[in-house]
Design an enzyme around this catalytic site. Structure first.
Site, mmCIF file in Angstrom:
data_model
loop_
_atom_site.group_PDB
_atom_site.id
_atom_site.type_symbol
_atom_site.label_atom_id
_atom_site.label_comp_id
_atom_site.label_asym_id
_atom_site.label_seq_id
_atom_site.Cartn_x
_atom_site.Cartn_y
_atom_site.Cartn_z
ATOM 1 N N GLY A 1 -3.479 3.745 7.995
ATOM 2 C CA GLY A 1 -2.347 2.748 8.104
ATOM 3 C C GLY A 1 -1.960 2.381 9.470
ATOM 4 O O GLY A 1 -2.359 3.564 10.861
ATOM 5 N N GLY A 2 -1.070 1.013 9.816
ATOM 6 C CA GLY A 2 -0.975 0.980 11.094
ATOM 7 C C GLY A 2 -1.327 0.610 11.946
ATOM 8 O O GLY A 2 -0.976 0.732 13.060
ATOM 9 N N MET B 1 -8.787 8.147 0.169
ATOM 10 C CA MET B 1 -9.469 8.568 1.052
ATOM 11 C C MET B 1 -10.126 9.927 1.148
ATOM 12 O O MET B 1 -9.788 11.195 0.425
ATOM 13 C CB MET B 1 -8.809 8.522 1.894
ATOM 14 C CG MET B 1 -8.603 7.611 2.966
ATOM 15 S SD MET B 1 -7.653 7.593 4.311
ATOM 16 C CE MET B 1 -6.558 5.799 3.961
ATOM 17 N N SER C 1 1.111 -1.279 0.038
ATOM 18 C CA SER C 1 0.023 -0.029 0.177
ATOM 19 C C SER C 1 0.944 1.998 -0.407
ATOM 20 O O SER C 1 1.791 2.063 1.403
ATOM 21 C CB SER C 1 -1.412 -0.358 1.280
ATOM 22 O OG SER C 1 -1.154 1.357 1.391
ATOM 23 N N GLY D 1 -9.632 4.064 6.551
ATOM 24 C CA GLY D 1 -9.067 5.248 6.827
ATOM 25 C C GLY D 1 -7.442 5.381 7.691
ATOM 26 O O GLY D 1 -6.943 6.935 7.253
ATOM 27 N N HIS E 1 -1.254 -1.158 -3.877
ATOM 28 C CA HIS E 1 -2.723 -0.550 -4.088
ATOM 29 C C HIS E 1 -2.421 1.261 -3.679
ATOM 30 O O HIS E 1 -1.025 1.474 -2.663
ATOM 31 C CB HIS E 1 -2.741 -1.583 -2.436
ATOM 32 C CG HIS E 1 -3.880 -1.362 -1.746
ATOM 33 N ND1 HIS E 1 -4.823 -2.457 -2.047
ATOM 34 C CD2 HIS E 1 -4.086 -0.682 -0.834
ATOM 35 C CE1 HIS E 1 -6.105 -1.324 -1.229
ATOM 36 N NE2 HIS E 1 -5.565 -1.201 -0.889
ATOM 37 N N GLY F 1 -3.380 -4.445 9.259
ATOM 38 C CA GLY F 1 -2.865 -4.852 10.000
ATOM 39 C C GLY F 1 -2.097 -6.136 9.012
ATOM 40 O O GLY F 1 -1.544 -7.130 10.141
ATOM 41 N N MET G 1 -11.504 -6.170 4.281
ATOM 42 C CA MET G 1 -10.910 -4.783 5.168
ATOM 43 C C MET G 1 -11.559 -6.084 6.479
ATOM 44 O O MET G 1 -11.569 -6.197 7.279
ATOM 45 C CB MET G 1 -11.693 -4.008 6.138
ATOM 46 C CG MET G 1 -11.812 -2.869 4.685
ATOM 47 S SD MET G 1 -10.359 -2.503 3.843
ATOM 48 C CE MET G 1 -9.923 -1.757 4.955
ATOM 49 N N SER H 1 2.084 -0.133 6.164
ATOM 50 C CA SER H 1 3.201 0.102 7.225
ATOM 51 C C SER H 1 3.762 -0.780 7.038
ATOM 52 O O SER H 1 5.563 -0.477 7.315
ATOM 53 C CB SER H 1 2.480 -0.009 8.253
ATOM 54 O OG SER H 1 1.413 -0.329 8.903
#
Ligand code: DX5
Ligand code: ZN
Length: 214
Positions: free
Chosen positions: A143-144, A36, A7, A141, A32, A176, A136, A197
């Site tokens: 990352g991380g 948003m 991503s 909304g 990816h 995640g 999802m 991330s």
């Protein structure tokens, strides 16, 4: 083999060209691209000008994940600007069937996304139309965030439906995903992995790709 789509949300935007070349060398399957709008999700990310730059910078397939309201207004635009795959949230439109048709008419692979709070039942009527389902594994909304374990049973349900109905859609997961959670999702039928991330924190993208692909 499992496909890996880093991503770009977690990439170094100041050195995007370098990042894209490094991803190509690492052997990832595509990138990816998270869009948003500050409405559907509580964050704003990137749009068309950055997609143009990414399109110029790589031949890798671009997987556009639209986290926006009224996606029907925009799917054509993202297709024109180089998306190879576009996914839309079932929660973002009352006309998911029509939006999927729009994506397919634009000759782009079509995906439907479900949030952690949305059941598989919500997309059951369109499963025969789509190329991939994106489950999802965090609330979209940011990352991380931490992987939400309860989403795993939806992978089982999708895998079972796929077998029972003889369909061949891919099952993508996003949120995640790291060297630990990857084992769970792959064991439960995921075939496409998005990693932000975790991936971009690694010094060696080739090794990160190898680890995720198992
Ligand atoms: C979250 C985005 C993800 C995000 C994943 O809303 O859809 O694609 O970049 O980031 P990680 O892998 O850090 O959870
Ligand atoms: Zn995403």
């Amino acid at each position: 083999m499992t496909k890996v789509y880093p991503s770009l949300l977690s990439a170094d935007f100041l050195n995007l060209d370098k990042e894209l070349k490094a991803l190509e060398t690492a052997g990832v399957d595509g990138v990816h691209f998270d869009v948003m709008d500050g409405q559907f999700v509580p964050n704003i990310s990137v749009g068309i000008p950055i997609l143009d730059a990414v399109r110029k910078g790589t031949t890798l397939p671009i997987d556009v994940h639209l986290m926006i309201e009224t996606p029907e207004k925009y799917v054509g635009l993202f297709a024109e600007h180089g998306a190879d795959m576009i996914s839309v949230h079932v929660e973002a439109t009352p006309h998911i069937h029509r939006v999927i048709e729009q994506i397919k008419n634009a000759n782009v692979k079509a995906g439907v996304v479900i949030n952690p709070g949305t059941p598989v039942d919500a997309i059951r009527p369109i499963l025969n139309m789509i190329d991939y389902v994106l489950v999802m594994t965090v609330n979209p909304g940011f990352g991380g965030q931490t992987f939400i374990e309860s989403c795993v049973e939806k992978l089982d349900q999708l895998y079972a439906l796929k077998q029972r109905l003889g369909l061949d859609f891919e099952i993508e997961v996003d949120g995640g995903i790291n060297d630990q959670t990857v084992k769970t999702v792959v064991n439960h039928g995921a075939t496409m992995l998005v990693a932000g991330s975790y991936f971009f924190k690694q010094d060696d993208y080739q090794q990160a790709t190898r680890i995720l692909k198992g």
